[in-house]
Design a protein around this motif. Structure first.
Motif, PDB file in Angstrom:
ATOM      1  N   SER A  82     -18.296  25.493   6.371  1.00  0.00           N
ATOM      2  CA  SER A  82     -18.294  24.837   7.671  1.00  0.00           C
ATOM      3  C   SER A  82     -17.161  23.822   7.751  1.00  0.00           C
ATOM      4  O   SER A  82     -16.540  23.473   6.744  1.00  0.00           O
ATOM      5  N   ASP A  83     -16.922  23.332   8.963  1.00  0.00           N
ATOM      6  CA  ASP A  83     -15.818  22.404   9.188  1.00  0.00           C
ATOM      7  C   ASP A  83     -16.237  20.963   8.911  1.00  0.00           C
ATOM      8  O   ASP A  83     -17.374  20.564   9.188  1.00  0.00           O
ATOM      9  N   TYR A  84     -15.297  20.181   8.405  1.00  0.00           N
ATOM     10  CA  TYR A  84     -15.509  18.735   8.311  1.00  0.00           C
ATOM     11  C   TYR A  84     -15.373  18.126   9.698  1.00  0.00           C
ATOM     12  O   TYR A  84     -14.614  18.606  10.541  1.00  0.00           O
ATOM     13  N   ASP A  85     -16.119  17.060   9.934  1.00  0.00           N
ATOM     14  CA  ASP A  85     -16.041  16.308  11.182  1.00  0.00           C
ATOM     15  C   ASP A  85     -15.649  14.882  10.829  1.00  0.00           C
ATOM     16  O   ASP A  85     -16.440  14.150  10.222  1.00  0.00           O
ATOM     17  N   ILE A  86     -14.430  14.484  11.197  1.00  0.00           N
ATOM     18  CA  ILE A  86     -13.961  13.150  10.795  1.00  0.00           C
ATOM     19  C   ILE A  86     -14.714  12.038  11.510  1.00  0.00           C
ATOM     20  O   ILE A  86     -14.610  10.876  11.121  1.00  0.00           O
ATOM     21  N   TYR A  87     -15.484  12.381  12.539  1.00  0.00           N
ATOM     22  CA  TYR A  87     -16.236  11.359  13.269  1.00  0.00           C
ATOM     23  C   TYR A  87     -17.669  11.191  12.767  1.00  0.00           C
ATOM     24  O   TYR A  87     -18.332  10.214  13.104  1.00  0.00           O
ATOM     25  N   LYS A  88     -18.168  12.138  11.972  1.00  0.00           N
ATOM     26  CA  LYS A  88     -19.575  12.102  11.570  1.00  0.00           C
ATOM     27  C   LYS A  88     -19.814  12.220  10.063  1.00  0.00           C
ATOM     28  O   LYS A  88     -20.892  11.871   9.598  1.00  0.00           O
ATOM     29  N   ASP A  89     -18.849  12.732   9.329  1.00  0.00           N
ATOM     30  CA  ASP A  89     -19.107  13.108   7.938  1.00  0.00           C
ATOM     31  C   ASP A  89     -18.891  11.995   6.928  1.00  0.00           C
ATOM     32  O   ASP A  89     -19.043  12.201   5.725  1.00  0.00           O
ATOM     33  N   GLY A  90     -18.522  10.809   7.375  1.00  0.00           N
ATOM     34  CA  GLY A  90     -18.419   9.677   6.462  1.00  0.00           C
ATOM     35  C   GLY A  90     -17.373   9.861   5.371  1.00  0.00           C
ATOM     36  O   GLY A  90     -17.582   9.405   4.236  1.00  0.00           O
ATOM     37  N   LEU A  91     -16.265  10.490   5.693  1.00  0.00           N
ATOM     38  CA  LEU A  91     -15.199  10.656   4.706  1.00  0.00           C
ATOM     39  C   LEU A  91     -14.546   9.315   4.408  1.00  0.00           C
ATOM     40  O   LEU A  91     -14.575   8.392   5.228  1.00  0.00           O
ATOM     41  N   LYS A  92     -13.954   9.220   3.250  1.00  0.00           N
ATOM     42  CA  LYS A  92     -13.161   8.044   2.896  1.00  0.00           C
ATOM     43  C   LYS A  92     -11.734   8.527   2.638  1.00  0.00           C
ATOM     44  O   LYS A  92     -11.483   9.267   1.696  1.00  0.00           O
ATOM     45  N   ILE A  93     -10.826   8.104   3.518  1.00  0.00           N
ATOM     46  CA  ILE A  93      -9.427   8.508   3.395  1.00  0.00           C
ATOM     47  C   ILE A  93      -8.668   7.352   2.752  1.00  0.00           C
ATOM     48  O   ILE A  93      -8.459   6.299   3.375  1.00  0.00           O
ATOM     49  N   TYR A  94      -8.291   7.554   1.510  1.00  0.00           N
ATOM     50  CA  TYR A  94      -7.539   6.522   0.790  1.00  0.00           C
ATOM     51  C   TYR A  94      -6.054   6.728   1.072  1.00  0.00           C
ATOM     52  O   TYR A  94      -5.484   7.774   0.759  1.00  0.00           O
ATOM     53  N   THR A  95      -5.434   5.730   1.673  1.00  0.00           N
ATOM     54  CA  THR A  95      -4.038   5.851   2.079  1.00  0.00           C
ATOM     55  C   THR A  95      -3.128   5.081   1.129  1.00  0.00           C
ATOM     56  O   THR A  95      -3.585   4.304   0.281  1.00  0.00           O
ATOM     57  N   THR A  96      -1.836   5.299   1.296  1.00  0.00           N
ATOM     58  CA  THR A  96      -0.840   4.601   0.485  1.00  0.00           C
ATOM     59  C   THR A  96      -0.431   3.277   1.120  1.00  0.00           C
ATOM     60  O   THR A  96       0.312   2.500   0.513  1.00  0.00           O
ATOM     61  N   ILE A  97      -0.890   3.026   2.337  1.00  0.00           N
ATOM     62  CA  ILE A  97      -0.543   1.788   3.042  1.00  0.00           C
ATOM     63  C   ILE A  97      -1.074   0.585   2.269  1.00  0.00           C
ATOM     64  O   ILE A  97      -2.217   0.579   1.818  1.00  0.00           O
ATOM     65  N   ASP A  98      -0.235  -0.426   2.106  1.00  0.00           N
ATOM     66  CA  ASP A  98      -0.672  -1.688   1.510  1.00  0.00           C
ATOM     67  C   ASP A  98      -1.012  -2.635   2.652  1.00  0.00           C
ATOM     68  O   ASP A  98      -0.148  -2.941   3.484  1.00  0.00           O
ATOM     69  N   SER A  99      -2.263  -3.080   2.728  1.00  0.00           N
ATOM     70  CA  SER A  99      -2.699  -3.877   3.880  1.00  0.00           C
ATOM     71  C   SER A  99      -1.900  -5.169   4.010  1.00  0.00           C
ATOM     72  O   SER A  99      -1.618  -5.630   5.122  1.00  0.00           O
ATOM     73  N   ARG A 100      -1.517  -5.768   2.874  1.00  0.00           N
ATOM     74  CA  ARG A 100      -0.754  -7.021   2.929  1.00  0.00           C
ATOM     75  C   ARG A 100       0.647  -6.765   3.480  1.00  0.00           C
ATOM     76  O   ARG A 100       1.135  -7.498   4.341  1.00  0.00           O
ATOM     77  N   MET A 101       1.278  -5.709   3.000  1.00  0.00           N
ATOM     78  CA  MET A 101       2.605  -5.369   3.490  1.00  0.00           C
ATOM     79  C   MET A 101       2.549  -4.946   4.953  1.00  0.00           C
ATOM     80  O   MET A 101       3.457  -5.236   5.732  1.00  0.00           O
ATOM     81  N   GLN A 102       1.480  -4.253   5.332  1.00  0.00           N
ATOM     82  CA  GLN A 102       1.302  -3.854   6.726  1.00  0.00           C
ATOM     83  C   GLN A 102       1.210  -5.074   7.637  1.00  0.00           C
ATOM     84  O   GLN A 102       1.833  -5.115   8.697  1.00  0.00           O
ATOM     85  N   LEU A 103       0.441  -6.063   7.222  1.00  0.00           N
ATOM     86  CA  LEU A 103       0.317  -7.285   8.020  1.00  0.00           C
ATOM     87  C   LEU A 103       1.650  -8.016   8.110  1.00  0.00           C
ATOM     88  O   LEU A 103       2.000  -8.566   9.163  1.00  0.00           O
ATOM     89  N   HIS A 104       2.405  -8.041   7.006  1.00  0.00           N
ATOM     90  CA  HIS A 104       3.729  -8.664   7.037  1.00  0.00           C
ATOM     91  C   HIS A 104       4.638  -7.935   8.021  1.00  0.00           C
ATOM     92  O   HIS A 104       5.395  -8.569   8.767  1.00  0.00           O
ATOM     93  N   ALA A 105       4.572  -6.610   8.012  1.00  0.00           N
ATOM     94  CA  ALA A 105       5.412  -5.818   8.914  1.00  0.00           C
ATOM     95  C   ALA A 105       5.041  -6.086  10.370  1.00  0.00           C
ATOM     96  O   ALA A 105       5.920  -6.254  11.237  1.00  0.00           O
ATOM     97  N   GLU A 106       3.744  -6.136  10.657  1.00  0.00           N
ATOM     98  CA  GLU A 106       3.307  -6.388  12.029  1.00  0.00           C
ATOM     99  C   GLU A 106       3.700  -7.796  12.474  1.00  0.00           C
ATOM    100  O   GLU A 106       4.095  -7.999  13.623  1.00  0.00           O
ATOM    101  N   GLU A 107       3.595  -8.745  11.562  1.00  0.00           N
ATOM    102  CA  GLU A 107       3.990 -10.114  11.899  1.00  0.00           C
ATOM    103  C   GLU A 107       5.487 -10.188  12.180  1.00  0.00           C
ATOM    104  O   GLU A 107       5.924 -10.880  13.106  1.00  0.00           O
ATOM    105  N   ALA A 108       6.291  -9.495  11.370  1.00  0.00           N
ATOM    106  CA  ALA A 108       7.741  -9.515  11.555  1.00  0.00           C
ATOM    107  C   ALA A 108       8.128  -8.916  12.904  1.00  0.00           C
ATOM    108  O   ALA A 108       8.966  -9.460  13.627  1.00  0.00           O
TER     109      ALA A 108
END
Length: 769
Positions: free
Chosen positions: A304-330
């Motif tokens: 069956s198909d995964y549902d990204i809205y219901k299946d409770g997946l955890k997507i681990y990304t390469t984004i660094d939250s601290r660097m992301q915040l610095h980028a948004e602030e800049a």
């Protein structure tokens, strides 16, 4: 005769007694049997669906999918119901204690139904409080949420709750029941479960909740609609204080603690979790589109198909939250400042924000914007004519508009609002680790709520002089040239017919000056057009296009010499990947933004394999790096360096970067300064920045503010200042790795001040961040 009569009466009395006893026991056993059958039929689901064994095993269905940063921070979620699953160990101890003390003090003593509490409730007809245990309350959530007030239905629901509660107690530990209950309770404001509630109301992870904050959430278990902190702060405070009293009664806190906590005001940090707000909004939307395609080719074990809205997946990304915040602030800091200047320069332009276009062209842009709007789509669905719809765009209406000083309520026509939004400068920024391809920060625009077009992965724009390093790299590879080799900067023409040119092409330098003999390093540092054109003529457009595609650029590139000056539309994502190849010793790494995906049980269901291929040898890649270092040492990117220079030169005043470490970079400015670029590299981080308006006709009048060195470079500078101030990020200040036995001459003498202040890529005005 009297005695006989009495005996008959006794006999009749005995008969009646036996009859009534028999009838009583008959009614009793029938009633008992009926109750038993009622319980049995209820458990079978004859009076309403009951949770199946699978439902009880998996009460965590309809879970939000979490997007998690490389440093473990939840960046956002995809959900229909905003619910995240927590283990018992993830719950704060004070919240669990408060919940038990308030809702079910004998929770660990009963087996799902509290007999003592039930008898008390029956004897007092409910006036002494209800008798629902925590297990029953959880059962109610699984069954029907709020109970019915109609007595027969309520009796049926109560029986259902008892049956499910007993099943739950048999199948789960007490701690598991608490955790599951905390995961399914709806706290309102689109927050289901303690995890979502903690983030919505307090902007915290559950483990960081204080005692009074936990007491607020526990108080909401009674009725989250009534005890909602946003709508009923006083009622919530009163309920919180009841919870604190129960905690004191259960010897969890002292009386002094209770009094101190009860005196505290209700303090919230309310942030409604939506898809359009929060951190990394543009990246999350890009990831959502990626996941929609991912689920088409990746199936569950049962097919069956995964549902990204219901299946409770955890997507681990390469984004660094601290660097992301610095980028948004800049981006925010510089763009808000630059926008103010743009509005100031637009005041005298009756056709603002457009420059040097006809009224007919302006109307064409506005008409296209009208037809692309949601207003047009809605009215079209209402079967309105085009004339009626167009007329509606000239009717004044109340609206809330974006501004850098916050949202503003105003009255204007929808057509005026279109022109207003056309004024706003947009930006795209992406930062990537060149050795791994891991994307560390992604800012696709200035505000996702109002501007949803992604200028990193979606929008391709002309790249200007940032394309020139690809021409130089081709020349070094094919002609065995070095950064120290010289070439004449002078008039140059490619005749019609050569390299598919349809008419004579004679590129000009922006200042109409020629400098004579210059090195390649100086040619790139000062972005001299004739040098790039001559190199293109020597190697041919086909070779440059071939290299660009090997560097990961997916855009179609014409086989024309003019591409040497950057008349090519490329995304920020592709440009960062291409430049990263130079920093990674000639090895291309495809940008990677997912490290792994887990299902709701923590099982890894996807781990991407990094994609890479060799493009250039190490010597050539390093030679290009040295060329690009020249840009920041004595070229269009020199404002990144220290102020003054010790010789009374104040031309860098107002640029507070003062970087002293090796930086390779390139500015880019397109025709009419519609696009400003800066590509900046240190050994372990490559960052690309683009700035421009949505429409190319909306732009600065002069190059002073429209060039890449003024429009885009400050974002990079501010971003890197923030990254360097955060030692946990470990952004390198070291030199780029020099290949052993380097075969290309790269150390050539260049006077410190060979800067052409009139060149297109130069600083030609003061602009303070």
């Amino acid at each position: 005769m009297a005695i006989k009569k009495n005996n008959n009466q006794v006999k009749r009395t005995d008969k009646n007694s036996a009859y009534y006893q028999k009838k009583f026991w008959k009614i009793f056993f029938i009633g008992l049997g009926s109750i038993g059958l009622f319980f049995l039929f209820t458990s079978w689901g004859l009076f309403g669906a009951m949770p199946s064994f699978e439902d009880l095993e998996n009460p965590d269905s309809n879970l939000a999918t979490e997007v998690i940063s490389a440093d473990g921070v939840v960046l956002g979620k995809y959900f229909q119901k905003n619910r995240s699953q927590l283990k018992y160990s993830d719950l704060p101890k004070n919240l669990v204690q408060a919940l038990i003390a308030t809702e079910d003090a004998r929770f660990y003593q009963h087996s799902g139904i509290d007999a003592r509490g039930t008898l008390r409730a029956i004897s007092s007809l409910g006036t002494s409080g209800g008798a629902s245990t925590l297990t029953q309350q959880f059962a109610k959530q699984l069954l029907h949420g709020e109970g019915s007030k109609f007595l027969p239905f309520r009796i049926k629901q109560k029986v259902q709750e008892w049956i499910v509660a007993i099943r739950l107690e048999r199948q789960y530990t007490k701690n598991e029941i608490i955790a599951m209950y905390c995961n399914v309770y709806d706290f309102g404001n689109n927050s289901v479960g303690v995890s979502s509630a903690a983030k919505t109301y307090f902007s915290k992870e559950p483990k960081d909740l204080t005692i009074d904050e936990s007491a607020i959430l526990v108080g909401m278990f009674k009725n989250s609609g009534l005890y909602n902190p946003i709508r009923n702060p006083q009622g919530v405070k009163n309920r919180r204080n009841v919870v604190l009293s129960q905690m004191e009664k259960g010897n969890i806190i002292t009386e002094d603690q209770k009094l101190k906590l009860q005196s505290l005001p209700i303090k919230l940090n309310f942030k409604l979790e939506t898809h359009k707000e929060g951190t990394a909004t543009y990246f999350r939307e890009y990831l959502r589109d990626y996941m929609k395609k991912w689920v088409e080719t990746n199936k569950k074990p049962d097919g069956s198909d995964y549902d990204i809205y219901k299946d409770g997946l955890k997507i681990y990304t390469t984004i660094d939250s601290r660097m992301q915040l610095h980028a948004e602030e800049a981006v925010t800091a510089h763009m808000a400042n630059l926008q103010e200047e743009f509005f100031n320069q637009s005041k005298g332009n009756k056709n603002a924000p457009f420059v040097n276009i006809s009224s007919a062209e302006t109307q064409r842009i506005l008409n296209q914007a009208m037809k692309s709007s949601s207003r047009w789509a809605v009215m079209k669905s209402m079967e309105k004519t085009d004339e009626e719809i167009i007329a509606s765009f000239s009717e004044k209406t109340k609206m809330t508009v974006f501004s850098w000083k916050g949202e503003k309520d105003t009255i204007m026509t929808p057509l005026d609002s279109i022109r207003y939004y056309k004024h706003f400068l947009q930006s795209g920024l992406m930062a990537m680790e060149p050795q791994t391809g891991n994307v560390k920060a992604w800012v696709g625009g200035i505000n996702y709520k109002y501007f949803q077009y992604d200028h990193v992965g979606q929008g391709a724009r002309q790249v200007g002089s940032t394309f020139k390093p690809f021409v130089y790299a081709t020349a070094i590879e094919q002609l065995n040239m070095s950064p120290c080799d010289s070439i004449i900067d002078g008039p140059f023409m490619i005749r019609k017919g050569r390299h598919n040119v349809t008419e004579d092409w004679e590129p000009k330098n922006s200042d109409n000056r020629y400098r004579g003999m210059v090195t390649l390093k100086r040619g790139l540092a000062n972005s001299i057009n004739t040098v790039s054109a001559k190199l293109m003529d020597k190697v041919g457009p086909e070779a440059v296009v071939d290299l660009a595609h090997k560097l990961g650029i997916k855009s179609e590139i014409p086989f024309q010499p003019s591409i040497a000056l950057g008349a090519v539309e490329i995304t920020v994502e592709d440009m960062v990947a291409a430049y990263s190849t130079f920093a990674n010793q000639g090895v291309y790494m495809k940008p990677q933004f997912i490290s792994k995906i887990e299902d709701k049980s923590g099982v890894i269901i996807y781990e991407p394999i990094p994609e890479s291929h060799d493009v250039l040898n190490k010597d050539i890649a390093y030679a290009v790096i040295k060329l690009l270092e020249g840009v920041t040492e004595g070229g269009s990117g020199d404002r990144l360096r220290t102020t003054g220079g010790g010789n009374g030169d104040n031309r860098w005043t107002g640029y507070p970067y003062q970087f002293r470490n090796p930086i390779a970079g390139k500015t880019g400015t397109t025709q009419n300064q519609s696009d400003g670029w800066f590509m900046g590299m240190v050994p372990n981080l490559v960052t690309g920045v683009w700035v421009g308006c949505e429409d190319r006709s909306a732009r600065f009048k002069s190059i002073t503010y429209g060039q890449g060195a003024t429009a885009a470079l400050p974002v990079w500078g501010y971003f890197m200042k923030l990254c360097y101030a955060d030692p946990l990020l470990k952004v390198s200040k070291a030199s780029f790795d020099r290949p052993p036995n380097l075969s290309i001459k790269v150390d050539c003498y260049v006077p410190k001040k060979v800067i052409d202040t009139t060149a297109v890529e130069q600083d030609t005005g003061e602009f303070e961040l």
